[in-house]
Write a protein that holds these residues in place. Structure first.
Motif, PDB file in Angstrom:
ATOM      1  N   SER A  36       2.541  -6.792  -1.946  1.00  0.00           N
ATOM      2  CA  SER A  36       2.809  -7.341  -0.597  1.00  0.00           C
ATOM      3  C   SER A  36       1.817  -8.330  -0.054  1.00  0.00           C
ATOM      4  O   SER A  36       2.009  -9.176   0.708  1.00  0.00           O
ATOM      5  N   GLN A  37       0.913  -8.364  -1.015  1.00  0.00           N
ATOM      6  CA  GLN A  37      -0.431  -9.258  -0.705  1.00  0.00           C
ATOM      7  C   GLN A  37       0.031 -10.636  -1.224  1.00  0.00           C
ATOM      8  O   GLN A  37      -0.639 -11.569  -1.050  1.00  0.00           O
TER       9      GLN A  37
ATOM     10  N   LEU B 187       3.297  -1.217  -4.150  1.00  0.00           N
ATOM     11  CA  LEU B 187       4.114  -2.076  -3.075  1.00  0.00           C
ATOM     12  C   LEU B 187       3.150  -2.655  -2.133  1.00  0.00           C
ATOM     13  O   LEU B 187       3.183  -3.931  -1.796  1.00  0.00           O
ATOM     14  N   SER B 188       1.867  -2.153  -1.779  1.00  0.00           N
ATOM     15  CA  SER B 188       1.009  -2.522  -0.989  1.00  0.00           C
ATOM     16  C   SER B 188       0.370  -3.569  -1.499  1.00  0.00           C
ATOM     17  O   SER B 188       0.093  -4.849  -1.222  1.00  0.00           O
ATOM     18  N   ALA B 189       0.093  -3.473  -2.939  1.00  0.00           N
ATOM     19  CA  ALA B 189      -0.962  -4.555  -3.561  1.00  0.00           C
ATOM     20  C   ALA B 189       0.260  -5.768  -3.986  1.00  0.00           C
ATOM     21  O   ALA B 189      -0.091  -6.894  -3.570  1.00  0.00           O
TER      22      ALA B 189
ATOM     23  N   ASP C  58       3.421   3.769  -3.150  1.00  0.00           N
ATOM     24  CA  ASP C  58       3.061   2.755  -2.154  1.00  0.00           C
ATOM     25  C   ASP C  58       1.744   2.057  -2.317  1.00  0.00           C
ATOM     26  O   ASP C  58       1.873   0.952  -1.728  1.00  0.00           O
ATOM     27  N   ILE C  59       0.756   2.501  -3.169  1.00  0.00           N
ATOM     28  CA  ILE C  59      -0.331   1.663  -3.390  1.00  0.00           C
ATOM     29  C   ILE C  59       0.244   0.213  -4.360  1.00  0.00           C
ATOM     30  O   ILE C  59      -0.159  -1.054  -4.086  1.00  0.00           O
TER      31      ILE C  59
ATOM     32  N   ASP D 181      -4.508  -8.717  -6.733  1.00  0.00           N
ATOM     33  CA  ASP D 181      -5.160  -7.521  -7.604  1.00  0.00           C
ATOM     34  C   ASP D 181      -5.032  -7.869  -9.205  1.00  0.00           C
ATOM     35  O   ASP D 181      -5.413  -6.976 -10.152  1.00  0.00           O
TER      36      ASP D 181
END
Length: 390
Positions: free
Chosen positions: A336-337, A332-334, A329-330, A95
């Protein structure tokens, strides 16, 4: 999601940095403003004035959404390696859309075009560069003159932030990255200006004049509250760096970036002098004071060129220092990609390759060294808005 990244040191965070963050968010139209920040030591070979978590907190309170740590192997390296290491990690985050950076250039400058020219050196460029070096002139000046003689924009490579901007663009091109450069004109003092201004002073000026009445006007309130009790550890660091120099052989000193062609012998011949005298005596037309300081710092931290090149070629890790809780949350989610493992807890280290573990252990070592010099461990101020990671 769109991430705008900024590669930084924030040593310390000041009004100019706050302006950079505000303009980066405005111009990039990003959802997340992500900082990739050096940890305990800087690219100029200095110890950071405040610990990494304190500086990360300042960035978050002044506009950033998350701060990742730039591995020490890259943060205490020449501009080319500093840039490649940071871009390598940012490019691994799908991202990441934009890289914003401060520059001294007036008006629009195509840093990507300048980078392309420097990546494909013409015969004219090579000749002017070599002729200049053979005459004993400094590499930086010869490089800038060769760039201009080859059709590059005059004066572009005379300023440190412009040079770094070109290195960012070169790294983006090398990686065939989709990250878009976003240059933002610096406001206030130049990078190396040691004179305090009324509002937008350089970090160098702020570090050099910690007791001035003008300091408060140059720092956001949250930074000033920490900086007003600032006590420099520079003198103590200099003693440590000089001591390690005396205990390092010329052969091992040569392993450090930029310490070849007999410079290792020159530094060893000066080891009985004070740190400042070593810097002064080793600096000349060919070697800048920043280069000498960086060599002594890398030697002190046991950071060697061979390892850095290996880290550029292998998957490493992403290591958050602090994230705003409301976006955690968003973000860390990004993160983790990425194909680089996310290091949040001790057990996450088990995911790392042997090479990545060695790089991370170097980070640990640099933070330990800073604690030894400072005489205490990091003291992270509690804040309900921020999530910290060790």
């Amino acid at each position: 999601m769109k991430i705008c990244a900024i590669i930084c040191e924030f040593n310390p965070f000041h009004n100019g940095h706050k302006y950079l963050l505000e303009r980066a968010r405005e111009l990039s139209l990003c959802d997340v403003l992500l900082c990739m920040m050096s940890g305990s030591f800087t690219q100029r070979g200095d110890i950071c004035v405040m610990d990494r978590h304190t500086r990360a907190r300042h960035a978050l309170l002044c506009g950033a959404d998350a701060v990742l740590e730039l591995p020490a192997a890259f943060s205490v390296a020449p501009a080319e390696i500093f840039s490649q290491g940071a871009i390598k990690l940012l490019n691994s985050i799908p991202d990441t859309h934009t890289l914003a950076f401060g520059c001294e250039a007036d008006g629009y400058v195509d840093f990507s075009a300048a980078a392309e020219k420097l990546l494909n050196e013409s015969e004219t460029f090579k000749k002017v560069l070599n002729d200049g070096l053979e005459s004993g002139q400094s590499y930086v000046k010869c490089y800038a003159r060769a760039f201009e003689k080859d059709g590059g924009e005059a004066g572009l490579l005379d300023k440190p932030n412009n040079i770094l901007a070109v290195e960012y663009a070169k790294a983006i091109i090398k990686l065939n990255s989709k990250i878009k450069p976003l240059p933002i004109k610096r406001v206030g003092a130049d990078f190396n200006d040691n004179e305090l201004k009324d509002n937008f002073s350089s970090a160098s000026a702020i570090r050099s004049n910690p007791l001035s009445s003008l300091i408060k006007e140059n720092l956001p309130d949250c930074v000033y509250e920490d900086f007003k009790d600032f006590t420099t550890e520079t003198d103590k660091y200099k003693e440590f760096a000089k001591l390690i120099l005396t205990r390092t052989s010329a052969k091992d000193l040569k392993k450090v970036f930029g310490c070849g062609e007999g410079l290792e012998n020159r530094l060893k011949s000066l080891e009985e002098l004070t740190y400042d005298e070593i810097i002064s005596n080793a600096t000349g037309r060919r070697y800048s004071s920043s280069r000498i300081k960086r060599i002594l710092c890398a030697n002190f931290l046991q950071i060697y060129a061979e390892d850095c090149f290996k880290y550029l070629d292998y998957p490493l890790y992403l290591k958050p220092l602090a994230i705003k809780k409301r976006n955690a949350d968003i973000i860390l989610s990004a993160l983790s990609q990425s194909d680089n493992p996310l290091i949040l807890k001790g057990r996450d280290r088990e995911k790392l390759s042997k090479t990545a573990k060695k790089c991370l252990e170097t980070d640990d070592f640099t933070h330990l060294q800073r604690q030894v010099i400072a005489g205490s461990a990091t003291k992270t101020n509690e804040n309900d808005e921020i999530l910290y990671f060790n």
